[in-house]
Design a protein around this motif. Structure first.
Motif, short mmCIF file in Angstrom:
data_model
loop_
_atom_site.label_atom_id
_atom_site.label_comp_id
_atom_site.label_asym_id
_atom_site.label_seq_id
_atom_site.Cartn_x
_atom_site.Cartn_y
_atom_site.Cartn_z
N GLY A 467 0.88 -1.24 -0.13
CA GLY A 467 -0.09 0.02 0.00
C GLY A 467 0.87 1.10 0.03
N THR A 468 0.31 2.31 -0.26
CA THR A 468 0.85 3.55 -0.17
C THR A 468 1.47 3.84 0.98
N SER A 469 2.82 4.22 1.09
CA SER A 469 3.46 4.76 2.17
C SER A 469 3.09 6.16 2.58
N PRO A 470 3.29 6.56 3.87
CA PRO A 470 3.90 5.55 5.03
C PRO A 470 2.52 4.80 5.55
N LEU A 471 2.96 3.46 5.89
CA LEU A 471 2.03 2.65 6.70
C LEU A 471 2.07 3.00 8.27
N THR A 472 1.02 2.63 8.90
CA THR A 472 1.02 2.85 10.27
C THR A 472 0.43 1.28 10.88
N TYR A 473 1.06 1.02 11.99
CA TYR A 473 0.52 -0.29 12.45
C TYR A 473 0.31 -0.24 13.94
#
Length: 728
Positions: A467-473
């Motif tokens: 997926g498009t960065s940035p990713l959050t977790y």
């Protein structure tokens, strides 16, 4: 007063901590409902499921989940309510009735329909709704409101209503002092003449309404309905309501805001098309309206007795792009595209609204009752394709870099979720240049794995997502966010305790605000005096008949009570992959079932021909599991009845490939080619799926034109013959 607030906050914290303790301690449970179940069940399993949702709710406690199998549930109404929910109890629909994990459900394939009668509420939330709860995976039908709450002080901030379908004849979600998160639902509005319906109607508090689809289908000629998508009233709170990333089409009014305090709500990144009256209707309110695309039959944005901050919207094909009633005004109108209005770009009502850096084009009049401002542009915005409602900017649009930068607030994005500012300056309109394609929402590519460890060992859960960065977790245990968990793709417990046992998963998000949630991974923790189950071994042949038997090897000393199998259909088997770590595909299983032994008869399952990822998990009598084993296998026909031979005839003047294909074979098939006079021509290698004949003899010489006979035999003594014509 401060001491009272602290006491209230401490009480709420203690309540949430108690629920977390109960869930972590194993007191939370799953309660099962299936309308087709035999009577007399206690809800402890699919085999003994309750027949009604309310019966399951009555048996539930805070922290419990109720899983509801596909079917129609038209429950008896009591006090105008079909289902009265309890605080902290979650409802999940979309189950076939044999799942062992929540991620296996499929609400699209297994429709769980809740039906309500006129004057009633299908689901009524409890008066006190302070604990986390979820309503997900249902279809709502009938004349009742789907979900309803009535109270005097805002509650429900930990309630999520998601992934449901509301077929509206009256209303979808309504409430007083109800502030849930409402996301990724579908609202289908009525088409019958004179109908009146509302998708979301909330009075008091600050809900979050995110990424929903609200649609009014085209009406028959001459018909009229009165339908409102989202209605927010009385948002007098320090918390800002958020209405974002929704798709609203064909309604009388897209979004209606009334009686709100300055600073709220935020209306951003929505697409509102083909509204009959107003796209956004603002009355006695002060919202912030940012990065929306609006097209309506009367006014794009209507303001009466209120103010609004209106920034970076694209408002097109309306009589009035912005209509400010007499005595009203917008606090700022900047960086908007107001185009193709049949009456006026702005009808100002003699307001003093500051107007600056907007683009006007194709309007009957740009300004009516007001005047333009500095930085206004009067040129064709050069949309990518306005006829197809694509209002992205072409590369040479005059709106690019023509906006005012200092009105952009931190965190604002364009309609696609791209960061502002892209280029020398912010663009005018809802889209930043270069955003002709939307960012990609997250997708889980590697799932966290279940593990069994002893006290004191270290354990790591890992998830991989695209997926498009940035990713959050955001890591969760038993459906609750883990306090202090790092925003990283791995979650580590350096020294586990018995209380760490539970189900772990990760929610991955990005600018699309359409999170992807991983499958749950179970952590089983035992004391040092106990031995965890031994992982099974799964060695599969490359091909198996679709009615064959599959076996795992389990050599553990701990007794196994059951073996849980999962078959996931895959597009192809990666080169060199005969086995793999389980859970590498984010797909619902094609089949999921349990056996008491490590063998499974495939003839009992409804599988189709193709390649599968097969996973097997061993469970003990307490439901504890060992690390799963997984492998690939291709299921082929059980006999020769489905064989295809093509092209036949093979003609040199028409053939694309210089060979004939034998497809749909079963395991260990041998094919011999003969002339019609019985002379042997060639024997093809033993195969279990398909094979080609290159039109040569066994010695490599090309065959001549003629009729050839093939003989297929299998190691099970099955035979089939036929003829092939070769024309050169």
């Amino acid at each position: 007063m401060n001491s009272v607030k602290r006491r209230v906050k401490n009480i709420l914290f203690c309540q949430l901590a108690l629920i977390g303790f109960l869930v972590a301690s194993g007191h939370a449970q799953v309660i099962y409902v299936n309308a087709s179940a035999l009577g007399g069940g206690n809800g402890s399993s699919w085999g003994s499921a309750f027949q009604s949702v309310q019966a399951a709710v009555n048996a539930a406690s805070a922290g419990d989940e109720i899983w509801v199998a596909a079917g129609t549930y038209h429950e008896t109404a009591v006090s105008n309510t079909h289902i009265l929910l309890k605080d902290g109890v979650s409802l999940y629909g979309g189950f076939a009735g044999n799942e062992s994990t929540r991620d296996q459900r499929n609400p699209t394939a297994h429709v769980t329909d809740l039906v309500g009668d006129q004057g009633n509420y299908t689901i009524q939330m409890p008066l006190a709704q302070d604990l986390p709860a979820v309503i997900s995976g249902f279809q709502f039908d009938g004349l009742a409101f789907g979900v309803y709450h009535s109270g005097s002080s805002p509650v429900g901030q930990y309630v999520t209503i998601s992934n449901n379908v509301f077929n509206l004849l009256s209303g979808g979600i309504a409430g007083y002092s109800f502030v849930p998160t409402i996301q990724q639902n579908v609202f289908n509005f009525p088409t019958s003449a004179g109908a009146s319906a509302s998708g979301i109607v909330l009075t008091g508090g600050a809900p979050k309404i995110l990424s929903n689809v609200l649609t009014q289908p085209p009406l028959p000629s001459g018909s009229f309905v009165q339908c409102t998508g989202i209605y927010i009233d009385d948002n007098f709170t320090t918390t800002q309501a958020v209405i974002s990333n929704n798709q609203i089409t064909g309604l009388t009014t897209g979004i209606h805001i009334t009686n709100t305090s300055p600073g709220g709500p935020l209306i951003s990144n929505n697409t509102i098309l083909k509204s009959v009256s107003q796209g956004i209707d603002v009355r006695d309110a002060s919202p912030t309206i940012v990065s929306n695309v609006i097209q309506s039959g009367n006014s794009g944005i209507f303001i009466q007795n209120g103010t609004a901050l209106i920034i970076n919207n694209t408002i097109v094909k309306t009589p009035y792009a912005l209509y400010v009633a007499v005595g009203s005004e917008a606090s700022l109108l900047a960086n908007n595209i107001l185009a193709f209005s049949s009456a006026a770009g702005i009808w100002g009502g003699n307001s003093q609204t500051p107007v600056q850096h907007n683009l006007f084009f194709g309007n009957a009049q740009d300004y009516m009752g007001t005047s333009g401002g500095p930085g206004d542009v009067h040129q064709d915005p050069l949309f990518v394709n306005s006829n197809a409602d694509d209002y992205h900017l072409s590369n040479n649009s005059p709106a690019i870099d023509a906006g005012q930068d200092n009105v952009i607030q931190n965190g604002w994005t364009d309609r696609d979720g791209n960061a502002r500012i892209h280029g020398a300056h912010v663009d005018i309109g809802a889209y930043e240049s270069g955003s002709t394609s939307a960012p990609q929402k997250p997708s889980i590519t590697l799932q966290p794995q279940s593990q069994s460890v002893v006290v004191g060992q270290s354990v790591t859960f890992t998830v991989t997502a695209s997926g498009t960065s940035p990713l959050t977790y955001v890591w969760q245990k038993n459906d609750q966010d883990i306090p202090g968990a790092a925003n990283q793709s791995s979650y580590v417990i350096s020294s586990v305790a018995l209380s760490d046992s539970g189900n772990y998963r990760c929610a991955v998000n990005n600018v699309t605000n359409q999170p992807a949630t991983s499958q749950e991974a179970t952590l089983t923790v035992t004391s040092t005096s106990q031995s965890p189950l031994t992982a099974p071994t799964l060695n599969l042949p490359a091909f198996l008949p679709i009615n064959g038997q599959i076996s795992a090897i389990y050599t553990g000393s701990d007794p196994a009570s059951s073996f849980v199998w999962s078959f996931i259909l895959v597009d192809h088997i990666p080169q060199g992959s005969s086995a793999l770590s389980p859970g590498t595909l984010n797909r619902a299983p094609s089949a999921s079932f349990s056996t008491s032994s490590p063998q499974a008869n495939l003839a009992l399952q409804q599988l189709v021909l193709g390649s599968y990822q097969v996973t097997v998990t061993v469970l003990d009598n307490n439901g504890h599991s060992a690390t799963s084993a997984a492998a690939y296998v291709t299921l082929v026909s059980a006999d020769l009845s489905s064989v295809r031979v093509f092209p036949n005839p093979w003609r040199a003047d028409r053939a694309i490939n210089p060979f004939v294909t034998f497809d749909g074979l079963t395991v260990n098939t041998t094919i011999k080619i003969f002339t019609v006079s019985g002379h042997w021509v060639k024997t093809l290698p033993v195969t279990s799926d398909k094979i080609t004949w290159d039109l040569t003899t066994d010695s490599g010489d090309k065959v001549a034109s003629g009729i050839y006979v093939y003989l297929m035999t299998t190691d099970q003594s099955l035979k089939k013959t036929g003829q092939i014509a070769v024309i050169k």
